[in-house]
Design an enzyme around this catalytic site. Structure first.
Site, mmCIF file in Angstrom:
data_model
loop_
_atom_site.group_PDB
_atom_site.id
_atom_site.type_symbol
_atom_site.label_atom_id
_atom_site.label_comp_id
_atom_site.label_asym_id
_atom_site.label_seq_id
_atom_site.Cartn_x
_atom_site.Cartn_y
_atom_site.Cartn_z
ATOM 1 N N ALA A 6 0.243 -17.165 17.790
ATOM 2 C CA ALA A 6 0.443 -16.845 19.556
ATOM 3 C C ALA A 6 -0.436 -15.283 18.543
ATOM 4 C CB ALA A 6 1.658 -15.673 19.450
ATOM 5 N N SER A 50 -0.687 -7.191 19.307
ATOM 6 C CA SER A 50 -1.808 -5.883 18.543
ATOM 7 C C SER A 50 -2.058 -6.152 17.554
ATOM 8 C CB SER A 50 -2.007 -5.009 19.629
ATOM 9 O OG SER A 50 -0.596 -4.280 19.088
ATOM 10 N N LEU A 51 -0.639 -6.341 16.361
ATOM 11 C CA LEU A 51 -1.356 -5.913 15.181
ATOM 12 C C LEU A 51 -1.145 -6.730 14.485
ATOM 13 C CD1 LEU A 51 2.213 -2.798 16.036
ATOM 14 C CD2 LEU A 51 -0.617 -2.625 15.664
ATOM 15 N N GLY A 52 -0.396 -8.079 14.999
ATOM 16 C CA GLY A 52 -0.063 -9.312 14.218
ATOM 17 C C GLY A 52 -1.107 -10.399 14.559
ATOM 18 N N GLN A 53 -0.739 -11.534 14.265
ATOM 19 C CA GLN A 53 -0.570 -12.988 14.425
ATOM 20 C C GLN A 53 0.752 -13.454 13.826
ATOM 21 O OE1 GLN A 53 -4.423 -13.715 14.039
ATOM 22 N NE2 GLN A 53 -3.930 -15.016 12.685
ATOM 23 N N ASP A 82 9.514 -1.607 24.175
ATOM 24 C CA ASP A 82 8.462 -2.596 23.981
ATOM 25 C C ASP A 82 8.725 -4.007 25.259
ATOM 26 O OD1 ASP A 82 5.573 -3.300 24.557
ATOM 27 O OD2 ASP A 82 5.073 -3.889 22.599
#
Length: 569
Positions: free
Chosen positions: A139, A142-145, A295
């Site tokens: 996956a 927006s900020l990492g994987q 979130d």
């Protein structure tokens, strides 16, 4: 220098960011041109569609364009798209289908870069840490994987790696957003203006917290502690030995996406049950713990095959003060009771109205907006209709949105949007009111017991109808058992703390010069199916087990005295 400058603190500082970019206006102008040009092309595309088609019902190419624009602009704008992707009631279906891809289908960054970050952060070769790791991320957010891996010690884990060079983009976007908010404030028709920059600051603070994975790990452990007694919620464990500011290692969660209703139903899960778990856990976060997930979009929530709901992302969390939490409970109670005078005072305490606001003209307006929530139209209530009505009020009355509540509203709207995706007929009130009613009836804390008394008595008179409503609402939850609640109530009545309520109940039985047999009979009809004789006897026995003769000696004379002093009907 920008990356190193902001890396040193990892805390949001609006003044420091402003000072930095005011001396580098070429960066600001360059970014602004990119943003304006990106959205200008999108708006021109919409105008072209309107000219080209008589009626626009489906323009997938425009939806794809918007998703690509938000993706290209980076994490700040991706988060806006993620929030919109949870609102099927606001966003057209073709746009919704594209924006949902922003939750976990973003372009990943280079694998070699990711592996290099892991090795640098953990100080070991990748093969010394994992016996196996997925060749590509499972996956990308927006900020990492995220990679799936197995530690050398055998545990199946998720490895979250932060995108490189995030801070320069985030800080520049926040500077521009804050500048725009300040510039727009005087022109806004709503009474939001002076708070807009504070809302940007709140968002910035949370975004900086979210790019600190050590902070996220602490949040996860704290969140897990709160839900330790809840078998319906799963929180993954954190592996601290393999966690740093830029790499987070946590227990692998094997679950189903909440929006994949066909797969959820195929494994025998009920979507309405999942909605109940999600909304109830959200209410507990706000009204019990005061520590909430800000979130909760579908990329951060999964359904497990055993019916539990798993939270997997704890970067964006927020904390409510005890006073704020209690005032929120009060506002729900005053809403249920239609006490608009007290509700207006709650809005002052919460910061939605200024302390010196004249609430007298506001009270009838609140009654108009909120009057049918407990009436016949209760099924038509949802968070969106309330916010729509309140936006109308903001034109005429001095309501404002406190910065702290921007995240709460976002969280509530996101949860409701997720529930609407699972069940278009869902209404948050169907779960929220029974939850509040159950908590009040159980009276687990002195504060809640005081609020129950406030619900049941008005102007010194016992509100029989309110008690009936509370029991009726609580019993809409099939798992609610009146007997343990009755036992708690009896124990409370027999305690020193319950002296006031004892007196008031006895007075209520004979107030207005008559014995209220009709009301008692209605209440009994409401609960008699749950109170079988054998269970009732055990309940009473349990309640008086620790009840001493000394306490009885103090209670009985006062009861007799009050009964004898009442006029006979």
């Amino acid at each position: 220098m920008g990356q190193n400058h902001f890396n040193s603190t990892r805390r949001y500082d609006a003044e420091a960011i402003a000072n930095y970019y005011q001396r580098r206006l070429w960066l600001v102008i360059g970014r602004l041109i990119i943003i304006v040009f990106s959205f200008a092309s999108f708006l021109l595309g919409i105008l072209w569609d309107k000219w080209r088609y008589h009626k626009i019902e489906d323009t997938p190419e425009r939806a794809t364009q918007l998703r690509k624009i938000l993706t290209s602009l980076g994490p700040t704008y991706i988060k806006v798209g993620q929030a919109l992707s949870t609102r099927p009631d606001l966003i057209r279906k073709d746009f919704l289908e594209e924006l949902i891809k922003l939750q976990d289908q973003l372009p990943p960054f280079d694998n070699k870069t990711a592996i290099s970050i892991i090795e640098t952060e953990l100080g070991k070769n990748i093969n010394q840490i994992y016996s196996e790791i997925s060749p590509n991320p499972v996956a990308a957010a927006s900020l990492g994987q995220v990679y799936q891996a197995r530690l050398q010690t055998g545990e199946n884990v998720a490895v979250k790696v932060q995108r490189p060079n995030l801070l320069p983009i985030i800080t520049l976007d926040l500077f521009l957003m804050r500048w725009t908010a300040t510039w727009l404030a005087p022109w806004l028709p709503l009474n939001l203006g002076h708070d807009l920059s504070l809302i940007v600051d709140e968002f910035g603070t949370k975004l900086f917290e979210e790019i600190d994975y050590i902070n996220e790990g602490r949040n996860a452990e704290r969140f897990g502690t709160y839900f330790a007694d809840d078998p319906s919620v799963k929180v993954p464990s954190i592996y601290w030995r393999y966690t740093t500011t830029n790499v987070l290692t946590l227990e692998w969660i094997d679950g189903l996406k909440l929006l994949d209703t066909k797969e959820i139903q195929a494994v025998g899960l009920d979507t309405d049950t999942l909605i109940t778990v999600g909304v109830t856990s959200g209410l507990r976060q706000l009204l019990e713990f005061g520590f909430f997930h800000a979130d909760p979009h579908p990329g951060n929530l999964f359904a497990l095959t055993d019916g539990r709901m798993a939270y997997i992302d704890f970067g964006m969390m927020d904390q409510l003060e005890q006073e704020t939490k209690e005032t929120l409970v009060d506002s729900v109670i005053h809403l249920i009771n239609q006490d608009y005078q007290d509700l207006a005072q709650d809005f002052i305490k919460l910061g939605f109205l200024a302390p010196d606001a004249d609430i007298q003209p506001i009270i009838p307006a609140l009654e108009i907006v909120l009057g049918d929530i407990m009436g016949e139209k209760v099924k038509d209530f949802n968070f969106k209709t309330i916010t729509d009505k309140f936006s109308e009020l903001m034109y005429e009355y001095p309501f404002r949105v406190p910065a702290k509540f921007a995240l709460i509203i976002r969280s509530l709207v996101t949860q409701e949007g997720l529930a609407l995706s699972l069940n278009p007929d869902f209404r948050i009130v169907d779960i929220a009111y029974p939850y509040v009613a159950r908590r009040l009836l159980k009276g687990e804390s002195p504060a809640l017991r005081r609020r129950l008394i406030e619900v049941l008595f008005k102007d010194g008179k016992f509100q029989w109808q309110r008690l009936e409503n509370l029991i009726g609402i609580a019993r809409t939850d099939q798992n609610f058992d009146i007997l343990p609640t009755a036992q708690l109530g009896l124990q409370y009545l027999l305690s020193e703390e319950g002296e006031f309520l004892r007196k008031q109940l006895i007075l209520a039985m004979v107030e207005d010069d008559r014995i209220h047999t009709e009301e008692v009979s209605r209440l009994w009809g409401l609960i008699q199916d749950d109170l079988q004789p054998s269970r009732l006897f055990n309940m009473a026995l349990g309640a008086i087990t620790e009840f001493s003769t000394e306490k009885a000696a103090t209670i009985i004379p006062s009861v007799m005295a009050m009964t004898n002093s009442q006029p006979r009907s």
